[in-house]
Scaffold this active site. Structure first.
Site, mmCIF file in Angstrom:
data_model
loop_
_atom_site.group_PDB
_atom_site.id
_atom_site.type_symbol
_atom_site.label_atom_id
_atom_site.label_comp_id
_atom_site.label_asym_id
_atom_site.label_seq_id
_atom_site.Cartn_x
_atom_site.Cartn_y
_atom_site.Cartn_z
ATOM 1 N N ASP A 186 -39.040 -23.545 61.786
ATOM 2 C CA ASP A 186 -39.238 -22.849 60.674
ATOM 3 C C ASP A 186 -38.231 -21.920 60.920
ATOM 4 O OD1 ASP A 186 -41.656 -24.138 61.067
ATOM 5 O OD2 ASP A 186 -42.765 -22.085 61.055
ATOM 6 N N TYR A 197 -48.493 -22.604 58.397
ATOM 7 C CA TYR A 197 -48.450 -20.896 58.902
ATOM 8 C C TYR A 197 -48.042 -20.040 58.308
ATOM 9 C CZ TYR A 197 -50.602 -21.344 63.718
ATOM 10 O OH TYR A 197 -50.365 -22.284 64.445
#
Length: 727
Positions: free
Chosen positions: A354, A438
């Site tokens: 990420d 997320y």
């Protein structure tokens, strides 16, 4: 090749070849003047510097060259330059000036020609420009992702596959473009050498398709197009397995299921929650100063440190001191990896990085008062670059506030009936990033006892995949069915915290202690109860793990500075939760790419540019460029400049309760002083009193019953005092 490609290629052969570093007297400059006032060498890059950097790159190439910028960020000075600068600054001296530089990553739009450049902002020159080789791909960006979504949903071949599902009229489709991942495969339309995006398709609840915030993850579809983000061309369409194994079947009409929404208007909300307010009537106890246009110096309870922000790491802390004692040169979250467990194609490539694939700064939320942060809040904003090389304001990306964290320390002397209680006040610096489905809530937390905690909370929505509705109550080998037709795959979350220490000054070492039982001895250990500690200094770079059976505890120490009480080297220990290492085998690309996911600790010798434990470029990476590779050099750590990489995480076995939105799961790493101070550093914190805290008693007088004297616990003393004050 387009005409633009031809022009660029010709210029490249003259100016760049494959690798070029321009001498100062040959560095190409534009007439634009450098900034009028110099900035601090650690100050985050400013809007003017972003514009200056992109302008210099555009001027470097022939007119009309279309550059797609992937990152324009501060290039921090070398430690050899910066450490003396910071020391002089703290001593009240005028530091020797350091040139400001930016680091620029960019493509020629519509091509795979990737470059990285160094811009000397002070001298207004392009110092170096490098065309990168194969298998190196930068992060995605918001403009690109939106363009990919639009292109794939409009593609006739994708639409033809969707028709086979016979979706309800008025269905609204949603796509989640994912970084493609790696598997080393090159077979026809299956390859990972070229930059690609694997797009997973969903739809909004057909019964309420106009709701833009509908939880589309409750409606995964078995179609996954692969797109070339440079050209927006469709590479192929993958059909997803929907059974218990890898077998594929022809697309079938969609079987209706109900939605599963998380938005509050879809719930029957509780009505019995009363307001809970955090108030500081005299204001906050911390102060904030500007050390540059966008950099902030925070001072709180003997702590002081600089806060920076960039597109990849997000929040960074520099020059951390407690009571003017140096502790940490640089602290940041270095990397994240989320490898998924489903071995079926195309899920076998599913592994998110990420920070490297997206960016903690790029994905940072605009934090909202009274929602993301409670109390008296100071917000830090920043500026990042967009794909055009223009500055974009990033408001409220870090919130700073104080919070009560329970009791810090307490003792009751039962002989005198006096209880002294000190509350554990904390200073929180929090940022939140949203990476598609997320959310990660990330915070540095300081307390009055000299501790620093790094906290990571995972929430948001599970990345889901389709499963046959008739298998809803059948256990699945690769995940948990969280809703009819919805599979949430098993996956692991790994975080890598980079610690560049200067405990009591530069010249630190890394060591660990272990506790072990003493053998029985008729004189030394006649009853078999004794144990002692064995200390081990780490002399060579490498990977290391916790061992709870030995209470193995890792410490950063300064062997040249001794504790004034017991003569031990001053230090800080690292308290980290145990985590199961990556389960993918050593020959897998999951393992090769996530170089920090196999050990709890890596220790490396400091080297310029080694900031990201997964390597500089994680998008479709092949491994070999991250912290495991650096540690495998087996560098000697003599000379005292180690970097400690702390790796922690969770093995996420999803629950039904994690859907449609996941309650936070919290992980904490603590850095705690060990023989650093000569006594409890929080002794001087004022005791907790009702007159100071103004708590409210909810009991009615009759609830308390007849007043009863507190029991005596022993000796000649009094009774336990009901007051928590120090008087």
């Amino acid at each position: 090749m387009t005409a633009n490609d031809t022009a660029v290629g010709a210029a490249q052969s003259q100016q760049v070849s494959n690798t070029i570093s321009l001498p100062a007297d040959e560095a190409k400059a534009t007439p634009a003047p450098p900034p009028a006032t110099p900035s601090h060498p650690l100050g985050p890059i400013t809007a003017a510097e972003i514009t200056q950097s992109s302008g210099l790159i555009k001027a470097f190439w022939p007119e009309g060259t279309d550059c797609h910028f992937k990152g324009i960020t501060l290039l921090e000075p070398t430690k050899a330059e910066l450490a003396p600068y910071l020391a002089a600054e703290r001593a009240g001296q005028t530091p020797f000036p350091i040139d400001r530089r930016s680091f620029v990553i960019y493509y020629f739009r519509g091509t795979d020609n990737l470059h990285e450049a160094v811009i000397n902002l002070t001298k207004n020159t392009v110092e170096s420009n490098v065309k990168l080789g194969p298998f190196l791909h930068p992060n995605a960006d918001g403009d690109e992702i939106i363009a990919v979504e639009k292109a794939l949903l409009a593609h006739p071949e994708v639409q033809a596959e969707i028709v086979k599902l016979k979706l309800p009229e008025g269905t609204v489709l949603v796509s989640d473009p994912w970084i493609y991942g790696s598997d080393g495969l090159k077979d026809g339309k299956f390859y990972d050498d070229k930059r690609l995006m694997q797009c997973y398709l969903y739809m909004r609840d057909p019964s309420n398709s106009s709701e833009a915030d509908s939880c589309h993850y409750a409606f995964p579809l078995p179609i996954s197009p692969v797109i070339d983000p440079a050209t927006m061309e469709l590479v192929r369409i993958d059909i997803l397995p929907t059974g218990l194994d890898e077998k594929l079947k022809p697309l079938e009409p969609w079987k209706p299921v109900k939605g599963n929404e998380y938005i509050p208007e879809a719930q029957t909300l509780r009505t019995d929650l009363k307001p809970l307010r955090v108030e500081q009537p005299e204001g906050a106890s911390f102060t904030v100063e500007d050390f540059s246009e966008l950099g902030r110096l925070i001072k709180w309870q003997k702590w002081d440190f600089k806060v920076g922000f960039n597109s990849r790491e997000g929040m960074i802390l520099y020059d951390v001191h407690y009571d003017n004692k140096p502790l940490f040169y640089r602290l940041s979250l270095s990397d994240m990896s989320i490898p998924y467990a489903d071995p079926r194609t195309p899920y076998h490539r599913k592994a998110a990085f990420d920070l490297g694939d997206a960016g903690a700064g790029i994905m940072a939320n605009n934090l909202q008062l009274g929602c993301d942060c409670l109390g008296s809040i100071y917000y830090i904003s920043s500026v990042l670059a967009d794909a055009e090389g223009k500055p974009v304001n990033m408001p409220n990306v870090v919130c700073v506030h104080e919070q009560d964290a329970g009791i810090g320390w307490k003792h009751t002397n039962y002989r005198t009936n006096r209880a002294v209680v000190v509350r554990n006040r904390e200073l929180v610096l929090q940022t939140i990033l949203t990476v598609s489905n997320y959310e990660y809530i990330l915070a540095f937390i300081f307390n009055t006892a000299g501790d620093i905690t790094y906290e990571a909370r995972a929430t948001g929505i599970l990345s889901t995949s389709p499963v046959d509705v008739d298998l809803t109550e059948t256990p699945h080998p690769y995940g948990t069915i969280v809703h009819p037709g919805v599979l949430a795959s098993f996956h692991q979350h790994f975080f890598s915290l980079r610690i560049d220490p200067m405990i009591a000054g530069h010249g630190n070492s890394i060591a660990y202690d272990e506790a072990y039982a003493l053998p029985r001895d008729p004189k030394l250990n006649p009853h078999g109860t004794g144990y002692t500690i064995r200390k081990t200094k780490i002399d060579t770079s490498g990977g290391f793990d916790l061992d709870p059976s030995k209470n193995r505890t890792f410490k950063i120490i300064n062997e040249s500075v001794k504790n004034t009480v017991n003569g031990s080297p001053v230090g800080y220990k690292v308290m980290v939760p145990p985590v199961q290492p990556i389960l993918a085998d050593k020959d897998s690309f999951h393992y090769k790419r996530a170089e920090f996911a196999d050990r709890t600790f890596y220790v490396t010798k400091y080297s310029e540019g080694e900031l990201y434990s997964g390597g500089k470029y994680t998008n479709q990476s092949r491994g070999g460029t991250g912290v495991r590779s650096w540690a495998d050099r087996k560098d000697s750590l003599e000379g005292g400049d180690p970097v400690l990489w702390v790796n922690f995480g969770i093995n996420h076995i999803p629950r039904v309760e994690d859907f449609p939105v996941m309650p936070v799961e919290t992980l904490r790493v603590m850095l705690r002083p060990v023989n650093f101070f000569d006594k409890n550093p929080a002794l001087d914190v004022p005791p907790s009193t009702q007159s100071f805290n103004c708590s409210v008693g909810l009991n009615k007088p009759e609830d308390l019953g007849e007043k009863v004297e507190a029991p005596t616990l022993g000796g000649e003393g009094g009774k336990l005092a009901p007051c928590c004050g120090g008087h």
